[in-house]
Design a protein around this motif. Structure first.
Motif, PDB file in Angstrom:
ATOM      1  N   GLU A 130     -24.344  -8.074 -10.478  1.00 28.55           N
ATOM      2  CA  GLU A 130     -25.447  -7.142 -10.275  1.00 28.55           C
ATOM      3  C   GLU A 130     -25.356  -5.986 -11.267  1.00 28.55           C
ATOM      4  OE1 GLU A 130     -25.479  -6.016  -6.144  1.00 28.55           O
ATOM      5  OE2 GLU A 130     -26.652  -7.779  -5.607  1.00 28.55           O
ATOM      6  N   SER A 131     -26.479  -5.293 -11.472  1.00 29.89           N
ATOM      7  CA  SER A 131     -26.493  -4.176 -12.422  1.00 29.89           C
ATOM      8  C   SER A 131     -25.509  -3.095 -11.987  1.00 29.89           C
ATOM      9  CB  SER A 131     -27.909  -3.593 -12.530  1.00 29.89           C
ATOM     10  OG  SER A 131     -28.333  -3.092 -11.283  1.00 29.89           O
ATOM     11  N   GLY A 132     -24.842  -2.495 -12.969  1.00 31.72           N
ATOM     12  CA  GLY A 132     -23.882  -1.436 -12.681  1.00 31.72           C
ATOM     13  C   GLY A 132     -22.511  -1.917 -12.264  1.00 31.72           C
ATOM     14  N   SER A 133     -22.262  -3.225 -12.336  1.00 29.68           N
ATOM     15  CA  SER A 133     -20.980  -3.759 -11.869  1.00 29.68           C
ATOM     16  C   SER A 133     -19.871  -3.632 -12.910  1.00 29.68           C
ATOM     17  CB  SER A 133     -21.137  -5.231 -11.470  1.00 29.68           C
ATOM     18  OG  SER A 133     -21.572  -6.016 -12.568  1.00 29.68           O
ATOM     19  N   GLY A 134     -20.223  -3.295 -14.132  1.00 30.19           N
ATOM     20  CA  GLY A 134     -19.207  -3.152 -15.175  1.00 30.19           C
ATOM     21  C   GLY A 134     -19.108  -4.369 -16.071  1.00 30.19           C
ATOM     22  N   LYS A 135     -20.184  -5.162 -16.155  1.00 24.18           N
ATOM     23  CA  LYS A 135     -20.163  -6.375 -16.979  1.00 24.18           C
ATOM     24  C   LYS A 135     -19.892  -6.051 -18.445  1.00 24.18           C
ATOM     25  CE  LYS A 135     -24.335  -7.805 -16.167  1.00 24.18           C
ATOM     26  NZ  LYS A 135     -24.835  -6.604 -15.453  1.00 24.18           N
ATOM     27  N   SER A 136     -20.651  -5.106 -18.984  1.00 29.85           N
ATOM     28  CA  SER A 136     -20.549  -4.802 -20.416  1.00 29.85           C
ATOM     29  C   SER A 136     -19.185  -4.217 -20.772  1.00 29.85           C
ATOM     30  CB  SER A 136     -21.663  -3.834 -20.827  1.00 29.85           C
ATOM     31  OG  SER A 136     -22.938  -4.413 -20.618  1.00 29.85           O
ATOM     32  N   THR A 137     -18.653  -3.381 -19.922  1.00 26.26           N
ATOM     33  CA  THR A 137     -17.321  -2.819 -20.172  1.00 26.26           C
ATOM     34  C   THR A 137     -16.270  -3.908 -20.171  1.00 26.26           C
ATOM     35  OG1 THR A 137     -17.963  -0.702 -19.174  1.00 26.26           O
ATOM     36  CG2 THR A 137     -15.604  -1.155 -19.362  1.00 26.26           C
ATOM     37  N   PHE A 138     -16.405  -4.875 -19.277  1.00 20.01           N
ATOM     38  CA  PHE A 138     -15.475  -5.999 -19.227  1.00 20.01           C
ATOM     39  C   PHE A 138     -15.570  -6.818 -20.513  1.00 20.01           C
ATOM     40  CE2 PHE A 138     -14.328 -10.376 -18.338  1.00 20.01           C
ATOM     41  CZ  PHE A 138     -13.149 -10.262 -17.628  1.00 20.01           C
ATOM     42  N   ASP A 152     -17.221   1.550 -29.916  1.00 20.88           N
ATOM     43  CA  ASP A 152     -17.055   0.878 -31.197  1.00 20.88           C
ATOM     44  C   ASP A 152     -18.338   0.195 -31.655  1.00 20.88           C
ATOM     45  OD1 ASP A 152     -14.432   1.647 -31.326  1.00 20.88           O
ATOM     46  OD2 ASP A 152     -13.623  -0.261 -30.613  1.00 20.88           O
ATOM     47  N   GLU A 153     -18.451   0.025 -32.955  1.00 24.85           N
ATOM     48  CA  GLU A 153     -19.573  -0.731 -33.502  1.00 24.85           C
ATOM     49  C   GLU A 153     -19.495  -2.171 -32.987  1.00 24.85           C
ATOM     50  OE1 GLU A 153     -21.439  -2.028 -37.861  1.00 24.85           O
ATOM     51  OE2 GLU A 153     -19.677  -0.720 -37.730  1.00 24.85           O
ATOM     52  N   GLY A 154     -20.617  -2.693 -32.538  1.00 25.62           N
ATOM     53  CA  GLY A 154     -20.651  -4.049 -32.013  1.00 25.62           C
ATOM     54  C   GLY A 154     -20.311  -4.159 -30.542  1.00 25.62           C
ATOM     55  N   ALA A 155     -20.078  -3.012 -29.892  1.00 27.67           N
ATOM     56  CA  ALA A 155     -19.765  -3.040 -28.461  1.00 27.67           C
ATOM     57  C   ALA A 155     -21.018  -3.313 -27.642  1.00 27.67           C
ATOM     58  CB  ALA A 155     -19.149  -1.705 -28.038  1.00 27.67           C
ATOM     59  N   ALA A 156     -20.829  -3.974 -26.502  1.00 24.15           N
ATOM     60  CA  ALA A 156     -21.939  -4.143 -25.565  1.00 24.15           C
ATOM     61  C   ALA A 156     -22.274  -2.783 -24.970  1.00 24.15           C
ATOM     62  CB  ALA A 156     -21.549  -5.120 -24.460  1.00 24.15           C
ATOM     63  N   PRO A 157     -23.564  -2.423 -24.905  1.00 23.60           N
ATOM     64  CA  PRO A 157     -23.936  -1.101 -24.385  1.00 23.60           C
ATOM     65  C   PRO A 157     -23.587  -0.959 -22.919  1.00 23.60           C
ATOM     66  CG  PRO A 157     -25.885  -2.468 -24.677  1.00 23.60           C
ATOM     67  CD  PRO A 157     -24.744  -3.222 -25.295  1.00 23.60           C
ATOM     68  N   THR A 158     -23.088   0.210 -22.556  1.00 19.87           N
ATOM     69  CA  THR A 158     -22.697   0.476 -21.173  1.00 19.87           C
ATOM     70  C   THR A 158     -23.432   1.711 -20.655  1.00 19.87           C
ATOM     71  OG1 THR A 158     -20.830   1.838 -21.891  1.00 19.87           O
ATOM     72  CG2 THR A 158     -20.402  -0.506 -21.566  1.00 19.87           C
ATOM     73  N   GLY A 159     -23.468   1.842 -19.346  1.00 20.94           N
ATOM     74  CA  GLY A 159     -24.121   2.999 -18.745  1.00 20.94           C
ATOM     75  C   GLY A 159     -24.171   2.882 -17.241  1.00 20.94           C
ATOM     76  N   ARG A 209     -13.376  -8.393  -9.168  1.00 21.03           N
ATOM     77  CA  ARG A 209     -13.692  -7.104  -8.556  1.00 21.03           C
ATOM     78  C   ARG A 209     -13.282  -6.014  -9.548  1.00 21.03           C
ATOM     79  NH1 ARG A 209     -13.980  -2.520  -6.773  1.00 21.03           N
ATOM     80  NH2 ARG A 209     -14.151  -1.959  -4.549  1.00 21.03           N
ATOM     81  N   SER A 210     -14.258  -5.297 -10.077  1.00 18.40           N
ATOM     82  CA  SER A 210     -14.021  -4.365 -11.174  1.00 18.40           C
ATOM     83  C   SER A 210     -13.783  -2.928 -10.682  1.00 18.40           C
ATOM     84  CB  SER A 210     -15.211  -4.383 -12.131  1.00 18.40           C
ATOM     85  OG  SER A 210     -16.378  -3.919 -11.463  1.00 18.40           O
ATOM     86  N   LYS A 211     -13.490  -2.059 -11.638  1.00 18.31           N
ATOM     87  CA  LYS A 211     -13.338  -0.607 -11.420  1.00 18.31           C
ATOM     88  C   LYS A 211     -12.255  -0.276 -10.396  1.00 18.31           C
ATOM     89  CE  LYS A 211     -18.198   0.120 -12.677  1.00 18.31           C
ATOM     90  NZ  LYS A 211     -19.483   0.761 -12.358  1.00 18.31           N
ATOM     91  N   ILE A 212     -11.188  -1.064 -10.409  1.00 23.95           N
ATOM     92  CA  ILE A 212     -10.101  -0.866  -9.450  1.00 23.95           C
ATOM     93  C   ILE A 212      -9.401   0.469  -9.660  1.00 23.95           C
ATOM     94  CG2 ILE A 212      -7.843  -1.747  -8.746  1.00 23.95           C
ATOM     95  CD1 ILE A 212     -10.257  -3.303  -7.658  1.00 23.95           C
TER      96      ILE A 212
END
Length: 394
Positions: free
Chosen positions: A45-53, A64-71, A150-153
């Motif tokens: 789901e949105s906001g789950s931390g997919k892009s950061t992972f 970094d250049e080429g990073a997946a956008p996060t927010g 399970r992210s953001k532990i």
């Protein structure tokens, strides 16, 4: 391609006594051997931390250049592939959150093109919901693998430490794990396995276990490719990479011996050095000892780049690997120059000369690659310890 076919291709390249073409064919073969495609889908789901992972898995920072956008809000609006910086054959696909306006839960897999992916990682920052479970069941029905993360532990533990007087990290982690598993079971998932991960601290919690699970369930050729692309999150991962590289040395040495059978003066040495350059570059990239990887590590751990460089012993790290550099390092090793000279000299021995050249070429390549691998693996361990503030004495 088997070694026999490889040798035949080299022989064809030699028909015109063209050393450059032969070396090129070797390089093409080595490149092909290390380009096994792996496509990993990261969804939730949105906001789950997919892009950061996705960024963390690739060893890069969110800025970094080429990073997946996060927010804080949904930033992924379409299916987007992100290539590993050192292994572009490994792609992590950042998928839009399931249940978002353009990606409804009912036909989500069809919309994202499920058939292209080797496996799915389903991420949640809280608990896994109905859409996550429905997606997992559909993936299973398509005979694909999926993993609950399970992210953001790290954030959860900080919050619990602030709010609880008798805080215990291990107990809190187990409570989070049990809560996720029980929630999935209530929704009909049998024997779910949940991995607790912090994308900012991959060396902690369950990311190592997640990587081990990938390895255990992927085909052998894909397992090898994924292992090399994994970030160096533990000494065990570095050791596994070394063993994976070690398993190929005899193979490369055998190929080198096959080239030595061709009665062309200077060819075997040229091919041997070409093989060494290609394979050593693999070692440097796999261990994260190339300059961009070391810089990203310095940025993420706040350990100055110069301090990481200072503990590296091998002259092959953080530089461009060239034939001249490889030969310079080898000439500093006892016996290497003698082996190369003996191989070329043996060609002038009647009848048995080619057999001797093949044996010497095998020995030269095997010893050289073993030496390079040992020194670079030791450097990788030193860098890992330094980055985490551990004892770096050897």
């Amino acid at each position: 391609m088997e070694s026999g076919q490889w040798t035949e291709d080299i022989k064809k390249a030699l028909e015109n006594n063209d050393q450059a073409l032969a070396v090129k064919r070797v390089q093409e073969y080595l490149d092909k051997e290390n380009n096994t495609p792996i496509n990993i889908a990261v969804t939730g789901e949105s906001g789950s931390g997919k892009s950061t992972f996705v960024n963390a898995f690739r060893g890069i920072n969110n800025e970094d250049e080429g990073a997946a956008p996060t927010g804080c809000v949904e930033t992924t609006t379409e299916v987007t592939p992100y290539l590993h910086p050192n292994y572009p054959n490994v792609k992590l696909w950042d998928l839009p959150g399931i249940g978002t306006p353009n990606f409804s839960a009912d036909n989500y897999l069809e919309l994202v093109g499920f058939e292209r992916f080797d496996f799915f990682i389903i991420i949640s920052a809280t608990r896994f919901r109905e859409n996550d479970v429905k997606l997992a069941q559909e993936i299973q029905g398509m005979k694909k693998k999926f993993y609950f993360v399970r992210s953001k532990i790290d954030s959860d533990l900080r919050n619990e430490e602030i709010s609880q007087r008798d805080f215990n990290a291990e107990r809190t982690l187990q409570q989070i794990r049990d809560n996720c598993i029980q929630g999935l079971q209530r929704q009909g998932v049998e024997s779910p396995q949940v991995f607790l991960v912090s994308s900012f601290h991959l060396h902690l919690y369950d990311f190592t276990l997640l990587g081990d699970t990938f390895e255990g369930e992927l085909p052998a050729h894909k397992k090898h490719a994924l292992l090399l692309a994994m970030p160096n999150i533990s000494q065990d991962v570095i050791d596994k990479k070394k063993k994976a590289f070690q398993s190929k040395i005899k193979y490369y040495a055998t190929l080198s011996a096959g080239v030595a059978a061709a009665p062309v003066p200077g060819l075997s040495a040229a091919v041997d050095v070409g093989v060494l350059v290609s394979v050593v570059t693999q070692y440097v990239n796999g261990f994260g000892l190339d300059k961009p990887s070391l810089q990203r590590l310095a940025d993420s751990t706040h350990v100055p780049y110069d301090e990481l460089i200072a503990i590296i012993v091998s002259p092959l790290a953080a530089v461009k690997i060239t034939p001249g550099l490889v030969l310079k390092v080898l000439l500093g090793c006892a016996g290497t120059a003698a082996l190369m000279a003996a191989e070329e000299g043996s060609r002038f021995i009647p009848i048995l000369g080619i057999l001797a050249a093949m044996s010497l070429s095998f020995t030269f390549t095997y010893r050289a690659l073993s030496y390079f691998l040992d020194t670079l693996a030791e450097d990788a361990q030193r860098v890992f310890k330094k980055a985490l503030g551990l004892d770096t004495s050897v």
